[in-house]
Design an enzyme around this catalytic site. Structure first.
Site, PDB file in Angstrom:
ATOM      1  CE1 TYR A  38     -62.591  66.322   2.570  1.00 57.67           C
ATOM      2  CE2 TYR A  38     -61.614  64.589   1.256  1.00 57.67           C
ATOM      3  CZ  TYR A  38     -62.531  65.000   2.194  1.00 57.67           C
ATOM      4  OH  TYR A  38     -63.389  64.076   2.742  1.00 57.67           O
ATOM      5  CB  SER A 186     -62.927  59.753  10.945  1.00 58.38           C
ATOM      6  OG  SER A 186     -62.620  60.952  10.298  1.00 58.38           O
ATOM      7  CG  LEU A 188     -57.638  54.235  12.115  1.00 59.21           C
ATOM      8  CD1 LEU A 188     -56.248  54.366  11.504  1.00 59.21           C
ATOM      9  CD2 LEU A 188     -57.688  53.035  13.063  1.00 59.21           C
ATOM     10  N   GLY A 189     -60.861  57.274  14.327  1.00 62.62           N
ATOM     11  CA  GLY A 189     -61.121  58.386  15.239  1.00 62.62           C
ATOM     12  C   GLY A 189     -60.170  59.550  15.016  1.00 62.62           C
ATOM     13  CG  PHE A 192     -57.889  59.470  20.168  1.00 58.63           C
ATOM     14  CD1 PHE A 192     -57.137  60.363  20.920  1.00 58.63           C
ATOM     15  CD2 PHE A 192     -58.593  58.481  20.829  1.00 58.63           C
ATOM     16  CE1 PHE A 192     -57.099  60.265  22.299  1.00 58.63           C
ATOM     17  CE2 PHE A 192     -58.556  58.381  22.211  1.00 58.63           C
ATOM     18  CZ  PHE A 192     -57.813  59.277  22.950  1.00 58.63           C
TER      19      PHE A 192
END
Length: 298
Positions: A38, A186, A188-189, A192
């Protein structure tokens, strides 16, 4: 990841990010997850700054190795060579400003290196006191088994959310049955499912998500049905769409520990409060019945 890489690169604010990490600890969050890729590299430095002094002992600190900056235009590449892992843990500890991490993870299996060799190098970090436990990321059940034959697997990190449910078929049942923590990234997509994006134009400039299939115009419009259901249930029980989506992830198993990323105090508080959201059997059934998303993950 989003504090320094991939999401809204022009909106980076290290001072706020440090405050968010510390505020997370104050809210009762304990797991802080990063990776050397990252940035690359500077996310660990940021986390190290946030956890300096008294904050370090309050955190379960996790990082990852095995992905490296790509060549020939590729965003990332793989490096699972034992010598790379041995150097990577020392570099991560230096950047994080600590003498050990609580969880050291193989970010991706290198197809050019037998997993037993890579995993053995991670196990050496445990023996040396540089890592308390070791985990895997984005692996198959067979790869978990092969790693277990070398050294215990503490955790598996893979994508899991209402729009990425692949792990529910085999990997999550296996980890649950074998007492292995499952860390959904992820959840929460990629933001999204929080209901923040009605079109690709709502993404910040140069945001990596704009390149992903599920965020393209037709796919995104079709996928709004997923958000619609989380919003509908949220309005019924007094929760935000993000809290509903996170509560669904938590409900998938007793050892499921989602790691939603955020770099703002507002969304941090919203995410943390999802721990108190209780979904009924009927709520879960409605969410389980949602169609698969349109578009591939990458």
């Amino acid at each position: 990841m989003g504090m320094t890489w991939a999401y809204d690169p022009n909106g980076r604010d290290d001072a706020t990010s440090v405050d968010v990490v510390r505020a997370a600890l104050d809210l009762g969050v304990t797991l802080i997850d990063t990776a050397d890729i990252y940035g690359p590299y500077d996310n660990e430095e940021l986390v190290g700054k946030a956890l300096a002094g008294p904050y370090r002992d309050r955190a379960v600190l996790a990082t990852k190795a095995g992905l490296v900056p790509g060549t020939d235009g590729a965003r990332v590449g793989n490096d699972g060579r034992p010598e790379h892992v041995r150097q990577a843990i020392d570099d991560s500890l230096r950047r994080l400003g600590t003498d050990h991490v609580d969880l050291y993870q193989l970010h991706r299996v290198d197809p050019a290196v037998p997993i037993e060799e890579t995993w053995g190098a991670l196990a050496e970090a445990v023996t040396a006191g540089k890592a308390r436990q070791i985990g895997l990321s984005e692996v198959s059940v067979e790869e978990i088994r092969r790693a277990q034959a070398v050294h215990p697997v503490a955790s598996v990190q893979s994508e899991l959310s209402l729009w990425t449910r692949d792990a529910l078929a085999e990997v999550l049942p296996y980890t649950e049955a074998n007492g292995i923590a499952f860390l959904p990234f992820s959840p929460l997509g990629r933001g999204f499912l929080a209901g923040r994006f009605a079109s690709v134009a709502d993404l910040p400039a140069d945001d990596w998500r704009a390149t992903l299939p599920r965020f393209q115009a037709d796919a995104l419009e079709a996928n709004l049905a997923l958000v619609g259901k989380t919003r509908e249930i949220g309005e019924r029980i007094g929760a935000t769409p993000a809290q509903v989506a996170l509560a669904w992830v938590v409900a998938q198993g007793r050892l499921v520990v989602p790691i939603p990323g955020t770099k703002t105090p507002k969304y941090l508080a919203d995410n943390a409060a999802s721990a108190d959201v209780q979904l009924s059997a009927a709520d879960l059934a409605e969410l389980d019945a949602l169609p698969a998303p349109v578009g591939a993950r990458y």
